[in-house]
Design a protein around this motif. Sequence first.
Motif, PDB file in Angstrom:
ATOM      1  N   VAL A   1      51.198  80.890  53.715  1.00 44.53           N
ATOM      2  CA  VAL A   1      49.922  80.919  52.998  1.00 44.53           C
ATOM      3  C   VAL A   1      49.844  82.160  52.105  1.00 44.53           C
ATOM      4  CG1 VAL A   1      47.416  81.055  53.325  1.00 44.53           C
ATOM      5  CG2 VAL A   1      48.796  79.763  54.938  1.00 44.53           C
ATOM      6  N   ALA A   2      49.308  81.974  50.892  1.00 42.52           N
ATOM      7  CA  ALA A   2      49.053  83.109  50.001  1.00 42.52           C
ATOM      8  C   ALA A   2      47.751  82.832  49.243  1.00 42.52           C
ATOM      9  CB  ALA A   2      50.209  83.291  49.021  1.00 42.52           C
ATOM     10  N   PRO A   3      46.999  83.875  48.883  1.00 41.77           N
ATOM     11  CA  PRO A   3      45.734  83.664  48.174  1.00 41.77           C
ATOM     12  C   PRO A   3      45.931  83.537  46.665  1.00 41.77           C
ATOM     13  CG  PRO A   3      46.006  85.990  48.648  1.00 41.77           C
ATOM     14  CD  PRO A   3      47.237  85.307  49.168  1.00 41.77           C
ATOM     15  N   CYS A   4      45.004  82.850  46.001  1.00 43.47           N
ATOM     16  CA  CYS A   4      45.139  82.627  44.563  1.00 43.47           C
ATOM     17  C   CYS A   4      44.807  83.865  43.738  1.00 43.47           C
ATOM     18  CB  CYS A   4      44.231  81.484  44.115  1.00 43.47           C
ATOM     19  SG  CYS A   4      42.468  81.885  44.246  1.00 43.47           S
ATOM     20  N   ASP A   5      44.221  84.871  44.384  1.00 43.15           N
ATOM     21  CA  ASP A   5      43.695  85.995  43.600  1.00 43.15           C
ATOM     22  C   ASP A   5      44.513  87.280  43.743  1.00 43.15           C
ATOM     23  OD1 ASP A   5      43.013  86.563  46.187  1.00 43.15           O
ATOM     24  OD2 ASP A   5      40.887  86.912  45.802  1.00 43.15           O
ATOM     25  N   SER A   6      45.791  87.131  44.123  1.00 43.60           N
ATOM     26  CA  SER A   6      46.697  88.289  44.211  1.00 43.60           C
ATOM     27  C   SER A   6      47.898  88.046  43.304  1.00 43.60           C
ATOM     28  CB  SER A   6      47.174  88.482  45.663  1.00 43.60           C
ATOM     29  OG  SER A   6      46.076  88.722  46.497  1.00 43.60           O
ATOM     30  N   PRO A   7      47.746  88.341  42.002  1.00 46.51           N
ATOM     31  CA  PRO A   7      48.780  87.951  41.038  1.00 46.51           C
ATOM     32  C   PRO A   7      50.028  88.823  41.061  1.00 46.51           C
ATOM     33  CG  PRO A   7      46.993  89.115  39.940  1.00 46.51           C
ATOM     34  CD  PRO A   7      46.565  88.951  41.356  1.00 46.51           C
ATOM     35  N   ALA A   8      50.054  89.879  41.890  1.00 45.64           N
ATOM     36  CA  ALA A   8      51.201  90.800  41.856  1.00 45.64           C
ATOM     37  C   ALA A   8      52.038  90.749  43.134  1.00 45.64           C
ATOM     38  CB  ALA A   8      50.701  92.225  41.617  1.00 45.64           C
ATOM     39  N   LEU A   9      51.890  89.703  43.914  1.00 39.79           N
ATOM     40  CA  LEU A   9      52.657  89.596  45.163  1.00 39.79           C
ATOM     41  C   LEU A   9      54.154  89.757  44.881  1.00 39.79           C
ATOM     42  CD1 LEU A   9      50.736  86.620  46.817  1.00 39.79           C
ATOM     43  CD2 LEU A   9      50.835  88.977  47.672  1.00 39.79           C
ATOM     44  N   PRO A  10      54.925  90.280  45.850  1.00 38.39           N
ATOM     45  CA  PRO A  10      56.349  90.500  45.581  1.00 38.39           C
ATOM     46  C   PRO A  10      57.105  89.192  45.333  1.00 38.39           C
ATOM     47  CG  PRO A  10      55.808  91.053  47.871  1.00 38.39           C
ATOM     48  CD  PRO A  10      54.528  90.729  47.184  1.00 38.39           C
ATOM     49  N   ASP A  11      58.098  89.241  44.470  1.00 36.53           N
ATOM     50  CA  ASP A  11      58.901  88.051  44.159  1.00 36.53           C
ATOM     51  C   ASP A  11      59.658  87.546  45.389  1.00 36.53           C
ATOM     52  OD1 ASP A  11      58.220  87.870  41.472  1.00 36.53           O
ATOM     53  OD2 ASP A  11      59.717  89.374  40.907  1.00 36.53           O
ATOM     54  N   ASP A  12      59.968  88.468  46.301  1.00 35.68           N
ATOM     55  CA  ASP A  12      60.728  88.067  47.489  1.00 35.68           C
ATOM     56  C   ASP A  12      59.829  87.902  48.720  1.00 35.68           C
ATOM     57  OD1 ASP A  12      60.116  90.719  47.745  1.00 35.68           O
ATOM     58  OD2 ASP A  12      62.135  91.377  48.305  1.00 35.68           O
ATOM     59  N   LEU A  13      58.546  87.607  48.460  1.00 33.85           N
ATOM     60  CA  LEU A  13      57.584  87.442  49.563  1.00 33.85           C
ATOM     61  C   LEU A  13      58.075  86.452  50.625  1.00 33.85           C
ATOM     62  CD1 LEU A  13      54.622  87.999  50.646  1.00 33.85           C
ATOM     63  CD2 LEU A  13      54.009  85.868  49.505  1.00 33.85           C
ATOM     64  N   VAL A  14      58.532  85.278  50.167  1.00 33.14           N
ATOM     65  CA  VAL A  14      58.916  84.224  51.113  1.00 33.14           C
ATOM     66  C   VAL A  14      60.073  84.719  52.000  1.00 33.14           C
ATOM     67  CG1 VAL A  14      59.781  81.870  51.340  1.00 33.14           C
ATOM     68  CG2 VAL A  14      58.122  82.407  49.546  1.00 33.14           C
ATOM     69  N   ALA A  15      61.093  85.269  51.380  1.00 40.26           N
ATOM     70  CA  ALA A  15      62.260  85.747  52.140  1.00 40.26           C
ATOM     71  C   ALA A  15      61.847  86.827  53.140  1.00 40.26           C
ATOM     72  CB  ALA A  15      63.313  86.291  51.182  1.00 40.26           C
TER      73      ALA A  15
ATOM     74  N   ALA B   1      51.290  95.443  45.410  1.00 45.57           N
ATOM     75  CA  ALA B   1      51.477  93.999  45.292  1.00 45.57           C
ATOM     76  C   ALA B   1      50.302  93.225  45.885  1.00 45.57           C
ATOM     77  CB  ALA B   1      52.767  93.582  45.980  1.00 45.57           C
ATOM     78  N   PHE B   2      49.522  93.906  46.706  1.00 48.44           N
ATOM     79  CA  PHE B   2      48.429  93.211  47.388  1.00 48.44           C
ATOM     80  C   PHE B   2      47.087  93.373  46.688  1.00 48.44           C
ATOM     81  CE2 PHE B   2      51.877  93.530  50.279  1.00 48.44           C
ATOM     82  CZ  PHE B   2      51.896  92.262  50.837  1.00 48.44           C
ATOM     83  N   ALA B   3      47.127  93.952  45.484  1.00 47.22           N
ATOM     84  CA  ALA B   3      45.889  94.093  44.708  1.00 47.22           C
ATOM     85  C   ALA B   3      45.293  92.709  44.534  1.00 47.22           C
ATOM     86  CB  ALA B   3      46.218  94.696  43.351  1.00 47.22           C
ATOM     87  N   ASN B   4      44.008  92.560  44.855  1.00 47.10           N
ATOM     88  CA  ASN B   4      43.382  91.263  44.614  1.00 47.10           C
ATOM     89  C   ASN B   4      42.121  91.466  43.812  1.00 47.10           C
ATOM     90  OD1 ASN B   4      41.706  92.145  46.749  1.00 47.10           O
ATOM     91  ND2 ASN B   4      41.180  90.013  47.159  1.00 47.10           N
TER      92      ASN B   4
ATOM     93  N   HIS C   1      50.300  82.688  38.612  1.00 47.26           N
ATOM     94  CA  HIS C   1      51.091  83.862  39.001  1.00 47.26           C
ATOM     95  C   HIS C   1      51.580  83.732  40.444  1.00 47.26           C
ATOM     96  CE1 HIS C   1      50.027  86.253  35.407  1.00 47.26           C
ATOM     97  NE2 HIS C   1      48.916  85.530  35.449  1.00 47.26           N
ATOM     98  N   VAL C   2      50.746  83.153  41.281  1.00 41.43           N
ATOM     99  CA  VAL C   2      51.125  82.990  42.690  1.00 41.43           C
ATOM    100  C   VAL C   2      52.141  81.855  42.823  1.00 41.43           C
ATOM    101  CG1 VAL C   2      50.255  82.780  45.050  1.00 41.43           C
ATOM    102  CG2 VAL C   2      48.813  83.812  43.286  1.00 41.43           C
ATOM    103  N   VAL C   3      51.952  80.793  42.023  1.00 42.57           N
ATOM    104  CA  VAL C   3      52.925  79.698  42.004  1.00 42.57           C
ATOM    105  C   VAL C   3      54.318  80.253  41.710  1.00 42.57           C
ATOM    106  CG1 VAL C   3      53.671  77.647  40.705  1.00 42.57           C
ATOM    107  CG2 VAL C   3      51.269  77.893  41.367  1.00 42.57           C
TER     108      VAL C   3
END
Length: 208
Positions: A102-116, A182-185, A38-40
């Motif tokens: 950097v992003a953690p493996c256990d936050s599957p709901a991160l925003p799609d536009d996180l990088v931007a 989005a930061f639910a882990n 999900h993070v990938v």
Amino acid sequence: MIPTHELTGMILAGGEGRRMGGRDKGLEPFAGLPLVGHVVKRLEGQVGELLINANRNADAYRFFADRVIADLVMDGAEGGFKGPLMGIYSGLRAAKTPWLLVAPCDSPALPDDLVARMIKGIGHHDIAVAFDGERLHPVVALLRTSLADDLAATLAEGERKIDRWYARHDWCRVDMSDCTDAFANLNTEEEKLRLETTLFNSSAKEAR
Ligand SMILES: Nc1nc2c(ncn2[C@@H]2O[C@H](COP(=O)(O)OP(=O)(O)OP(=O)(O)O)[C@@H](O)[C@H]2O)c(=O)[nH]1
Ligand SMILES: [Mg+2]
């Protein structure tokens, strides 16, 4: 603005998963995919090289990334799980670009536009950290890889707290208070099941 080819992405998956019975959290099945998948999805195509930082099951992780890196061991120190700051350090050393996200493996709901959003938010600072309106998320960060030597010295002093190391530098927060969820882990089996139900139900609703 930081161009894609100057940015390496890294998913932190090097923990012990003690609250999940010692299992490798990134490989836990979650809504049809190993959690790390999900993070990938949130990072792929938006970074030059994608790394996964893992301390076991490297072969399983290789499928999801360009390169899998284990935590480095500091000179004269014992190896073993030294915490996420050691993972960040290992990423700063492994990256071949001026920037590391950097992003953690256990936050599957991160925003799609996180990088931007992180790229836009960093401005002229050296470190940007995601802020959900209430809390900072030190494992969701964009950093200059030239900070590696400084972090080596800090780790050698015994520092393990990520935010205390950030505080020594020119850092800023990136406001993401519009997407707190989005930061639910997930740390325990219970949290995993709860989040799976919430996220799965809401995406099923959207699809309808
Ligand atoms: N590289 C590396 N990453 C770590 C280490 N410890 C935790 N992490 C990562 O940091 C992030 C947040 O850590 P936690 O939620 O505490 O995960 P964890 O340590 O595996 O789980 P617990 O053992 O239950 O604390 C996750 O992405 C972990 O994979 C470590 O010793 N090395
Ligand atoms: Mg932990």
